[in-house]
Design a protein around this motif. Structure first.
Motif, PDB file in Angstrom:
ATOM      1  N   PHE A 144       0.840  -1.205   0.000  1.00 38.97           N
ATOM      2  CA  PHE A 144       0.000   0.000   0.000  1.00 38.97           C
ATOM      3  C   PHE A 144       0.869   1.248   0.000  1.00 38.97           C
ATOM      4  O   PHE A 144       0.550   2.242  -0.663  1.00 38.97           O
ATOM      5  CB  PHE A 144      -0.904   0.022   1.235  1.00 38.97           C
ATOM      6  CG  PHE A 144      -2.271  -0.514   0.985  1.00 38.97           C
ATOM      7  CD1 PHE A 144      -3.116   0.137   0.108  1.00 38.97           C
ATOM      8  CD2 PHE A 144      -2.711  -1.660   1.617  1.00 38.97           C
ATOM      9  CE1 PHE A 144      -4.377  -0.357  -0.134  1.00 38.97           C
ATOM     10  CE2 PHE A 144      -3.965  -2.163   1.373  1.00 38.97           C
ATOM     11  CZ  PHE A 144      -4.806  -1.515   0.499  1.00 38.97           C
ATOM     12  N   GLY A 145       1.975   1.173   0.760  1.00 41.42           N
ATOM     13  CA  GLY A 145       2.893   2.318   0.806  1.00 41.42           C
ATOM     14  C   GLY A 145       3.452   2.637  -0.570  1.00 41.42           C
ATOM     15  O   GLY A 145       3.530   3.802  -0.966  1.00 41.42           O
ATOM     16  N   ILE A 146       3.833   1.596  -1.336  1.00 43.55           N
ATOM     17  CA  ILE A 146       4.360   1.845  -2.678  1.00 43.55           C
ATOM     18  C   ILE A 146       3.257   2.429  -3.558  1.00 43.55           C
ATOM     19  O   ILE A 146       3.477   3.356  -4.333  1.00 43.55           O
ATOM     20  CB  ILE A 146       4.895   0.543  -3.325  1.00 43.55           C
ATOM     21  CG1 ILE A 146       5.935  -0.103  -2.429  1.00 43.55           C
ATOM     22  CG2 ILE A 146       5.516   0.833  -4.671  1.00 43.55           C
ATOM     23  CD1 ILE A 146       6.449  -1.398  -2.980  1.00 43.55           C
ATOM     24  N   ARG A 147       2.032   1.919  -3.417  1.00 43.21           N
ATOM     25  CA  ARG A 147       0.951   2.353  -4.295  1.00 43.21           C
ATOM     26  C   ARG A 147       0.598   3.813  -4.072  1.00 43.21           C
ATOM     27  O   ARG A 147       0.338   4.549  -5.020  1.00 43.21           O
ATOM     28  CB  ARG A 147      -0.261   1.477  -4.019  1.00 43.21           C
ATOM     29  CG  ARG A 147      -1.033   1.195  -5.277  1.00 43.21           C
ATOM     30  CD  ARG A 147      -2.119   0.218  -4.978  1.00 43.21           C
ATOM     31  NE  ARG A 147      -3.339   0.673  -5.581  1.00 43.21           N
ATOM     32  CZ  ARG A 147      -4.503   0.047  -5.420  1.00 43.21           C
ATOM     33  NH1 ARG A 147      -4.563  -1.021  -4.663  1.00 43.21           N
ATOM     34  NH2 ARG A 147      -5.575   0.488  -6.009  1.00 43.21           N
ATOM     35  N   THR A 148       0.587   4.236  -2.814  1.00 37.65           N
ATOM     36  CA  THR A 148       0.224   5.621  -2.549  1.00 37.65           C
ATOM     37  C   THR A 148       1.424   6.545  -2.564  1.00 37.65           C
ATOM     38  O   THR A 148       1.259   7.760  -2.534  1.00 37.65           O
ATOM     39  CB  THR A 148      -0.469   5.743  -1.183  1.00 37.65           C
ATOM     40  OG1 THR A 148       0.391   5.138  -0.217  1.00 37.65           O
ATOM     41  CG2 THR A 148      -1.797   5.033  -1.169  1.00 37.65           C
ATOM     42  N   GLY A 149       2.633   5.977  -2.619  1.00 41.93           N
ATOM     43  CA  GLY A 149       3.828   6.812  -2.616  1.00 41.93           C
ATOM     44  C   GLY A 149       4.040   7.548  -1.311  1.00 41.93           C
ATOM     45  O   GLY A 149       4.682   8.587  -1.277  1.00 41.93           O
ATOM     46  N   SER A 150       3.503   7.002  -0.221  1.00 44.53           N
ATOM     47  CA  SER A 150       3.674   7.682   1.068  1.00 44.53           C
ATOM     48  C   SER A 150       4.451   6.782   2.019  1.00 44.53           C
ATOM     49  O   SER A 150       4.209   5.577   2.074  1.00 44.53           O
ATOM     50  CB  SER A 150       2.304   8.036   1.653  1.00 44.53           C
ATOM     51  OG  SER A 150       2.182   7.531   2.955  1.00 44.53           O
ATOM     52  N   THR A 151       5.402   7.342   2.766  1.00 45.15           N
ATOM     53  CA  THR A 151       6.216   6.531   3.670  1.00 45.15           C
ATOM     54  C   THR A 151       5.521   6.317   5.005  1.00 45.15           C
ATOM     55  O   THR A 151       6.071   5.661   5.885  1.00 45.15           O
ATOM     56  CB  THR A 151       7.580   7.195   3.916  1.00 45.15           C
ATOM     57  OG1 THR A 151       7.364   8.556   4.221  1.00 45.15           O
ATOM     58  CG2 THR A 151       8.467   7.072   2.705  1.00 45.15           C
ATOM     59  N   LEU A 152       4.317   6.856   5.153  1.00 45.49           N
ATOM     60  CA  LEU A 152       3.604   6.696   6.425  1.00 45.49           C
ATOM     61  C   LEU A 152       3.296   5.232   6.711  1.00 45.49           C
ATOM     62  O   LEU A 152       3.296   4.812   7.861  1.00 45.49           O
ATOM     63  CB  LEU A 152       2.293   7.475   6.380  1.00 45.49           C
ATOM     64  CG  LEU A 152       2.321   8.872   6.969  1.00 45.49           C
ATOM     65  CD1 LEU A 152       0.943   9.469   6.916  1.00 45.49           C
ATOM     66  CD2 LEU A 152       2.815   8.826   8.408  1.00 45.49           C
ATOM     67  N   TYR A 153       3.025   4.462   5.645  1.00 41.16           N
ATOM     68  CA  TYR A 153       2.656   3.064   5.835  1.00 41.16           C
ATOM     69  C   TYR A 153       3.804   2.257   6.430  1.00 41.16           C
ATOM     70  O   TYR A 153       3.589   1.201   6.995  1.00 41.16           O
ATOM     71  CB  TYR A 153       2.229   2.442   4.506  1.00 41.16           C
ATOM     72  CG  TYR A 153       0.856   2.851   4.090  1.00 41.16           C
ATOM     73  CD1 TYR A 153      -0.252   2.191   4.570  1.00 41.16           C
ATOM     74  CD2 TYR A 153       0.675   3.906   3.212  1.00 41.16           C
ATOM     75  CE1 TYR A 153      -1.518   2.567   4.189  1.00 41.16           C
ATOM     76  CE2 TYR A 153      -0.593   4.287   2.831  1.00 41.16           C
ATOM     77  CZ  TYR A 153      -1.684   3.616   3.318  1.00 41.16           C
ATOM     78  OH  TYR A 153      -2.924   3.996   2.947  1.00 41.16           O
ATOM     79  N   PHE A 154       5.034   2.767   6.263  1.00 38.08           N
ATOM     80  CA  PHE A 154       6.189   2.051   6.798  1.00 38.08           C
ATOM     81  C   PHE A 154       6.073   1.865   8.306  1.00 38.08           C
ATOM     82  O   PHE A 154       6.280   0.767   8.818  1.00 38.08           O
ATOM     83  CB  PHE A 154       7.469   2.823   6.441  1.00 38.08           C
ATOM     84  CG  PHE A 154       8.661   2.395   7.210  1.00 38.08           C
ATOM     85  CD1 PHE A 154       9.324   1.230   6.872  1.00 38.08           C
ATOM     86  CD2 PHE A 154       9.109   3.131   8.292  1.00 38.08           C
ATOM     87  CE1 PHE A 154      10.413   0.815   7.590  1.00 38.08           C
ATOM     88  CE2 PHE A 154      10.193   2.722   9.013  1.00 38.08           C
ATOM     89  CZ  PHE A 154      10.849   1.571   8.659  1.00 38.08           C
ATOM     90  N   GLU A 155       5.712   2.950   8.999  1.00 33.68           N
ATOM     91  CA  GLU A 155       5.574   2.854  10.467  1.00 33.68           C
ATOM     92  C   GLU A 155       4.491   1.861  10.844  1.00 33.68           C
ATOM     93  O   GLU A 155       4.638   1.081  11.784  1.00 33.68           O
ATOM     94  CB  GLU A 155       5.275   4.224  11.073  1.00 33.68           C
ATOM     95  CG  GLU A 155       6.498   5.028  11.435  1.00 33.68           C
ATOM     96  CD  GLU A 155       6.898   5.950  10.313  1.00 33.68           C
ATOM     97  OE1 GLU A 155       6.080   6.129   9.392  1.00 33.68           O
ATOM     98  OE2 GLU A 155       8.020   6.468  10.355  1.00 33.68           O
TER      99      GLU A 155
END
Lengths: 162, 125, 93
Positions: free
Chosen positions: C55-66
């Motif tokens: 999901f993080g790659i799809r949205t381009g947001s690093t928030l999903y990493f946490e």
């Protein structure tokens, strides 16, 4: 120096973890991370664990390479068993191996290696007799597995830790 | 900072390859959870997703963000190190718990504990 | 062009991971024994973590990493606690 950094490797790893988590190498983060790493290593010193001594870093790197390669290879092997085999798991079985290694750190690393390689799992270690019980998914030839674990991993681990 | 519009072709192919390979291997591992016959055989299945599946997807993610932000983004290493250290611990504990339960029930499928036949004192440490 | 390749492969990967989560859930529900259910739960946690990374790659947001890191941590603690309970919970010592 020894009172400041009782476990230098642990402190370095914690500092690296802090910098990675914050994704920054600014001086502020380096100072904050170093303070946290040193405090944490003092906490560790209060627990007084046995100090691991890594004798040969070169052998450790070689072991890491071998383990990565083996994990890749057994991923393919286990995947093939699951997809192709008609009755997967029919060759599975328990296996007992005598070990020569007695170092606690070495045994801990060996257990991580064996369990994180798909197809083998560490079950039971008898400290009195020095035997290890494994469960192997594809137990066709016992001697091959004993050879792999003793020859590939245990020998290098004994070089590193003993 | 690259925008998503001019994301280079080679990186898109590489990220797609990594993510697809990782998720396929994870799916194979989870199918193994269904297909394998008994508990001790099933314990081997999740390691596929936790080693190669995780590694490939995290490499894809690191590559994607490094190209997107034109700087090395490597914090995925944290997840990789963490999962590599913890998954074996959980699987070992679970397998040992299952072994203990089977032994106390007197199951004939597992090798018996032979602690009783040589009563050596426990070693120090 | 490159964007559509990436987005489509991410959708396919997420479908595969979703199927993997279904397999783990099936094992979690059907058992047959408690250790099989816990194994299913552990697999579900790992698959959910990988799903969050994708999901993080799809949205381009690093928030999903946490979020992925936290779900990994929770999965570890939960499985260890449950395995410990299996070993000591139901047998009188």
């Amino acid at each position: 120096m020894n009172w400041l950094l009782p476990y230098p490797l642990l402190s370095a790893a914690l500092l690296a973890l802090w910098l990675l988590l914050n994704q920054s190498i600014s001086p502020g983060h380096i100072v904050l991370g170093s303070v946290i790493a040193i405090l944490a290593s003092w906490v560790m010193a209060a627990l007084r664990p046995e100090k691991p001594r890594i004798r040969r870093p070169g052998a450790a790197l070689r072991l890491a390479g071998i383990v990565l390669f083996d994990i890749l290879r057994s991923n393919i092997a286990v995947g093939r068993i699951i997809v192709r085999s008609r009755e997967p798991g029919m060759n599975a079985g328990f296996l007992t191996i005598p070990l020569d290694m007695r170092s606690h750190q070495g045994l801990a690393v060996l257990s991580l290696i064996i369990t994180s390689t798909p197809g083998t799992i560490w079950l039971d270690y008898d400290a009195a007799k020095g035997t290890l019980m494994l469960h192997v998914l594809d137990l066709v030839d016992e001697t091959v597995w004993i050879e792999t674990i003793k020859g590939r991993y245990e020998r290098l681990l004994m070089e590193i830790f003993e | 900072m690259t925008t998503l519009g001019d994301f280079p072709d080679w990186a898109a192919w590489l990220v797609a390859l990594c993510v697809l390979a990782g998720s396929a291997v994870t799916l194979i591992g989870s199918i193994g959870l269904l297909r394998l016959g008994n508990f001790y055989a099933r314990v081997h299945a999740p390691t596929l997703g936790a080693t190669f599946g995780m590694g490939a997807i995290l490499v894809g993610s690191a590559l994607f963000f490094s190209v997107l932000e034109t700087r090395p983004v490597v914090h995925e290493i944290l997840i990789a190190v963490f999962v590599t250290c913890t998954t074996p611990v959980t699987l070992m504990l679970l397998a040992r718990a299952a072994l203990y339960r089977d032994r106390t029930e007197g199951s004939s499928d597992v090798p018996p504990a032979d602690a009783a036949e040589n009563p050596l004192p426990p070693q120090q440490g | 062009m490159s964007l559509s390749i990436l987005m489509w492969s991410l959708v396919i990967a997420q479908v595969l991971l979703g199927l993997a989560m279904c397999c783990a859930t099936f094992r979690l529900i059907t058992g047959p024994r408690a250790q099989d259910r816990i194994l299913g739960l552990d697999t579900l946690y790992v698959n959910a973590m990988l799903m969050l990374v994708s999901f993080g790659i799809r949205t381009g947001s690093t928030l999903y990493f946490e979020a992925a890191l936290i779900i990994g941590l929770l999965g570890f603690v939960a499985t260890v606690a449950l395995a410990k309970f299996l070993m000591r919970g139901e047998v009188i010592e």
